[in-house]
Design a protein around this motif. Structure first.
Motif, PDB file in Angstrom:
ATOM      1  N   GLU A 157       0.593  -1.105   0.101  1.00 54.35           N
ATOM      2  CA  GLU A 157      -0.050   0.018  -0.052  1.00 54.35           C
ATOM      3  C   GLU A 157       0.944   1.049  -0.006  1.00 54.35           C
ATOM      4  N   LEU A 158       1.824   1.229   0.766  1.00 54.02           N
ATOM      5  CA  LEU A 158       2.910   2.254   0.903  1.00 54.02           C
ATOM      6  C   LEU A 158       3.753   2.601  -0.575  1.00 54.02           C
ATOM      7  N   LEU A 159       3.932   1.550  -1.007  1.00 57.21           N
ATOM      8  CA  LEU A 159       4.669   1.495  -2.203  1.00 57.21           C
ATOM      9  C   LEU A 159       3.584   1.956  -3.336  1.00 57.21           C
ATOM     10  N   LYS A 160       2.669   1.654  -3.302  1.00 58.20           N
ATOM     11  CA  LYS A 160       1.790   2.238  -4.228  1.00 58.20           C
ATOM     12  C   LYS A 160       1.406   3.735  -4.091  1.00 58.20           C
ATOM     13  N   ALA A 161       1.145   4.179  -2.813  1.00 65.28           N
ATOM     14  CA  ALA A 161       1.029   5.406  -2.501  1.00 65.28           C
ATOM     15  C   ALA A 161       2.592   6.477  -2.931  1.00 65.28           C
ATOM     16  N   LEU A 162       3.486   5.726  -2.709  1.00 61.00           N
ATOM     17  CA  LEU A 162       4.659   6.418  -3.387  1.00 61.00           C
ATOM     18  C   LEU A 162       4.737   6.455  -4.677  1.00 61.00           C
ATOM     19  N   GLU A 163       4.390   5.477  -5.205  1.00 55.12           N
ATOM     20  CA  GLU A 163       4.409   5.814  -7.053  1.00 55.12           C
ATOM     21  C   GLU A 163       3.272   6.585  -7.138  1.00 55.12           C
ATOM     22  N   GLU A 164       2.343   6.716  -6.717  1.00 57.72           N
ATOM     23  CA  GLU A 164       1.139   7.687  -6.970  1.00 57.72           C
ATOM     24  C   GLU A 164       1.698   9.069  -6.887  1.00 57.72           C
ATOM     25  N   ASN A 165       2.355   9.205  -5.640  1.00 54.06           N
ATOM     26  CA  ASN A 165       2.919  10.462  -5.245  1.00 54.06           C
ATOM     27  C   ASN A 165       4.007  10.891  -6.307  1.00 54.06           C
ATOM     28  N   LYS A 166       5.069  10.141  -6.548  1.00 51.31           N
ATOM     29  CA  LYS A 166       5.965  10.363  -7.450  1.00 51.31           C
ATOM     30  C   LYS A 166       5.495  10.707  -8.865  1.00 51.31           C
ATOM     31  N   ALA A 167       4.518  10.031  -9.296  1.00 50.65           N
ATOM     32  CA  ALA A 167       3.831  10.353 -10.680  1.00 50.65           C
ATOM     33  C   ALA A 167       3.144  11.688 -10.544  1.00 50.65           C
ATOM     34  N   GLU A 168       2.375  12.009  -9.637  1.00 53.72           N
ATOM     35  CA  GLU A 168       1.885  13.274  -9.481  1.00 53.72           C
ATOM     36  C   GLU A 168       2.891  14.574  -9.465  1.00 53.72           C
ATOM     37  N   ARG A 169       3.901  14.222  -8.604  1.00 53.62           N
ATOM     38  CA  ARG A 169       5.082  15.323  -8.402  1.00 53.62           C
ATOM     39  C   ARG A 169       5.680  15.608  -9.910  1.00 53.62           C
ATOM     40  N   GLU A 170       6.152  14.258 -10.407  1.00 53.20           N
ATOM     41  CA  GLU A 170       6.736  14.378 -11.980  1.00 53.20           C
ATOM     42  C   GLU A 170       5.812  15.151 -12.957  1.00 53.20           C
ATOM     43  N   ALA A 171       4.483  14.764 -12.874  1.00 49.89           N
ATOM     44  CA  ALA A 171       3.648  15.368 -13.831  1.00 49.89           C
ATOM     45  C   ALA A 171       3.776  17.094 -13.484  1.00 49.89           C
ATOM     46  N   ILE A 172       3.643  17.548 -12.330  1.00 50.09           N
ATOM     47  CA  ILE A 172       3.535  18.696 -11.992  1.00 50.09           C
ATOM     48  C   ILE A 172       4.959  19.486 -12.386  1.00 50.09           C
ATOM     49  N   GLU A 173       6.034  18.668 -12.245  1.00 49.59           N
ATOM     50  CA  GLU A 173       7.471  19.217 -12.586  1.00 49.59           C
ATOM     51  C   GLU A 173       7.610  19.484 -14.121  1.00 49.59           C
ATOM     52  N   ALA A 174       7.009  18.568 -14.687  1.00 46.41           N
ATOM     53  CA  ALA A 174       7.247  18.450 -16.002  1.00 46.41           C
ATOM     54  C   ALA A 174       6.352  19.617 -16.735  1.00 46.41           C
ATOM     55  N   ARG A 175       5.002  19.796 -16.128  1.00 47.21           N
ATOM     56  CA  ARG A 175       4.325  21.012 -16.389  1.00 47.21           C
ATOM     57  C   ARG A 175       4.903  22.257 -16.370  1.00 47.21           C
ATOM     58  N   LYS A 176       5.568  22.421 -14.930  1.00 50.83           N
ATOM     59  CA  LYS A 176       5.991  23.607 -14.722  1.00 50.83           C
ATOM     60  C   LYS A 176       7.300  23.896 -15.934  1.00 50.83           C
TER      61      LYS A 176
END
Length: 563
Positions: free
Chosen positions: A168-187
């Motif tokens: 569950e934690l690994l899944k949450a971390l992957e989702e967190n990473k994907a969201e952050r990378e998406a924000i950074e890429a858009r930025k």
């Protein structure tokens, strides 16, 4: 327990029925006779895929059906996940699966149609496969790790919850990473065009267009033009009516005409009527003149039409600059505002996501810290139990099975352990991975030992597909003894070429390939009495040697039963 199987029109099998017994059930026959088709049929019944060409030529479908008798624990487990036992006898599970010539399949459970995924949930509770293919899987580190992790999850009370928490934690971390990378890429993308966005925003703010403004202004301009045209007509009518002050207007002429009529009326009574009409016409034209001097006004027209023209020019210029119509410009305005707002606050979002990641990483670290000692103990205990089991299968008492724990990065700053099996079958030999030192015979016994010590609360039927491959001599008898011991707690279904194992069977089936009328058939014959003896003779090499081996084996079995 598997009680009954029927196979129709599958590959070379036209129609075969097998009724199994407790203990050891063996399938024997020449290589290529079709023993593997029996196992493929059982796999198909429990969710495996088969190609359409497995349907016997000339048939529109193949079908496999089986009856399983389950103990209370298996029934309870099935009740927890399905409604398979809604029949009259809840401990009897009747499965049927059809393979259509089109390649599609249909499954029924206790007479009710079910989706294919349904029976896969029950598979591990019904059958457990150990085959030559299993030997190859056992050599794979990933399979070994999955096997050992399963042992840990089943052996320690909190381990299963910790594994679930880790996932569950690994899944949450992957989702967190994907969201952050998406924000950074858009930025990064928007930062490159921020100057353009701000320029476009400034152009729009300078004009400040309103929704539908250009359409409304165009309507005002059209109304003004229509009013201007109407004013010209009114002026023309007034000119005709009054003239230009030189007495040429319609009213001037009518007045002179009336004067003439008045003179004529003094001597001609007939003209008086016309004089009255002319007088009335003059009065009517005078009223019309009053109306023409006060034309109707369009109340919503601006006082200065030049303002409308100027505004329309501004809007037109903005459209040309941005190469968009007004609705698109207004949409662009909102889009720019959203993008610039995103750029202004995205750093805060990134910081929040990193804080969330830090918290998740800490939870993961704590979870792994709790899991590592449980894994080490469970794997060490399991390895010791496996050693004891292997010693009962003819290995030296000094043979060792060791779990090899290797550190691996699970996430940044969090290390977990991967585990694989190391094996030292001989004294003085350093433990090494199975794929480096294990022979085929050793792997066969290793698989059998695994089946004996791997925990399972459902007691499935064990299927051993030539698990005795590569084994011979005294070790073969040891293997047969272990299978016989296992059969006291589990039903076994064995495919074997060894008479030493086949002789221990509670029920013996001979698989043979025959040809009739130019067609090939695989048959499955349950053996009794002399037929069993004859098959053991064949398996022992035939002739006097095979006869002697078969007789010796059957005498040995008879003596054991007599004891």
């Amino acid at each position: 327990m598997l009680e009954y199987v029927r196979i129709q029109n599958l590959a070379l099998i036209e129609d075969a029925e097998l009724e199994f017994a407790d203990g050891i059930n063996v399938l024997t026959g020449e290589t290529g006779a079709g023993k593997s088709f029996i196992l493929k049929a059982l796999g198909f019944l429990l969710g495996d895929k088969l190609k359409a060409d497995m349907v016997r030529p000339g048939a529109d479908r193949a079908h496999v059906e089986a009856i399983f008798r389950l103990d209370d624990e298996a029934v309870q487990g099935a009740d927890d996940s399905s409604d398979a036992f809604d029949g009259a006898d809840e401990k009897e599970l009747i499965l049927r699966r059809d393979l259509l010539a089109s390649g599609r399949s249909r499954l029924s459970v206790n007479g009710a149609m079910k989706p294919q995924e349904y029976v896969r949930e029950l598979r591990d509770r019904l059958l457990s496969y150990t085959s030559q293919h299993g030997q190859q899987k056992l050599l794979q580190p990933a399979y070994q790790e999955a096997l050992m992790e399963g042992i840990v999850a089943d052996s320690a009370g909190t381990a299963k919850e910790l594994f679930a928490k880790k996932a569950e934690l690994l899944k949450a971390l992957e989702e967190n990473k994907a969201e952050r990378e998406a924000i950074e890429a858009r930025k990064e993308r928007l930062t490159e065009v921020r100057d353009l966005l701000e320029m476009q925003q400034a152009e729009i703010e300078k004009v400040r267009p309103l929704p539908n403004e250009d359409v409304e202004l165009e309507e005002l301009r059209m109304k003004a033009r229509r009013q201007e045209e109407a004013g010209k007509v009114y002026d023309a009518a007034l000119n005709m009516l009054y003239g230009s002050g030189d007495g040429s207007g319609l009213l001037d002429q009518l007045s002179r005409f009336r004067g003439i009529l008045e003179e004529l009326a003094d001597n001609d009574e007939r003209i008086k009527t016309s004089l009255a009409s002319c007088t009335a016409l003059i009065e009517d034209m005078q009223q019309t003149g009053s109306l023409l001097r006060r034309p109707p006004e369009i109340c919503d027209l601006p006082e200065d039409i030049e303002q409308v023209e100027a505004r329309l020019y501004e809007l037109s210029k903005l459209k040309r600059t941005l190469r968009r119509d007004l609705p698109q410009i207004l949409s662009l305005k909102e889009e720019i505002e959203e993008k610039i707002s995103f750029l202004d606050i995205c750093e805060l979002d990134i910081k929040n996501l990193r804080r969330q990641e830090d918290a998740l990483v800490e939870q993961l670290r704590q979870t792994v810290a709790k899991l590592v000692p449980l894994r080490r103990k469970a794997c060490t205990d399991f390895a010791h139990a496996l050693e004891q089991e292997l010693q009962g299968l003819g290995f030296n008492e000094a043979a060792r099975v060791l779990p090899d724990f290797r550190s691996r990065t699970l996430w940044r700053d969090v290390s977990d352990e991967a585990v694989r099996i190391l094996w030292a079958p001989n004294p003085g030999q350093l433990p090494q991975p199975l794929d480096r030192i294990a022979s085929g015979g050793e792997l066969s016994r290793f698989l059998l030992a695994l089946a004996g010590v791997t925990p399972s609360k459902y007691k499935p039927t064990f299927i051993f597909d030539e698990v005795d491959a590569g084994v011979g001599g005294v070790t073969l008898n040891t293997l047969a003894d272990r299978l016989e011991k296992m059969a006291k707690s589990h039903q076994l279904l064995l495919v074997t070429h060894w008479p030493q194992i086949a002789a221990r069977a509670s029920r013996h089936f001979q698989i043979a390939k025959t040809v009739h009328d130019g067609k090939t058939y695989t048959t499955c014959k349950p053996l009794q009495g002399n037929d069993i003896h004859d098959e053991l003779v064949r398996m022992g090499g035939g002739g006097a040697r095979g006869e002697a081996l078969a007789s010796a084996l059957q005498e040995e079995i008879a003596l054991k039963k007599g004891q």
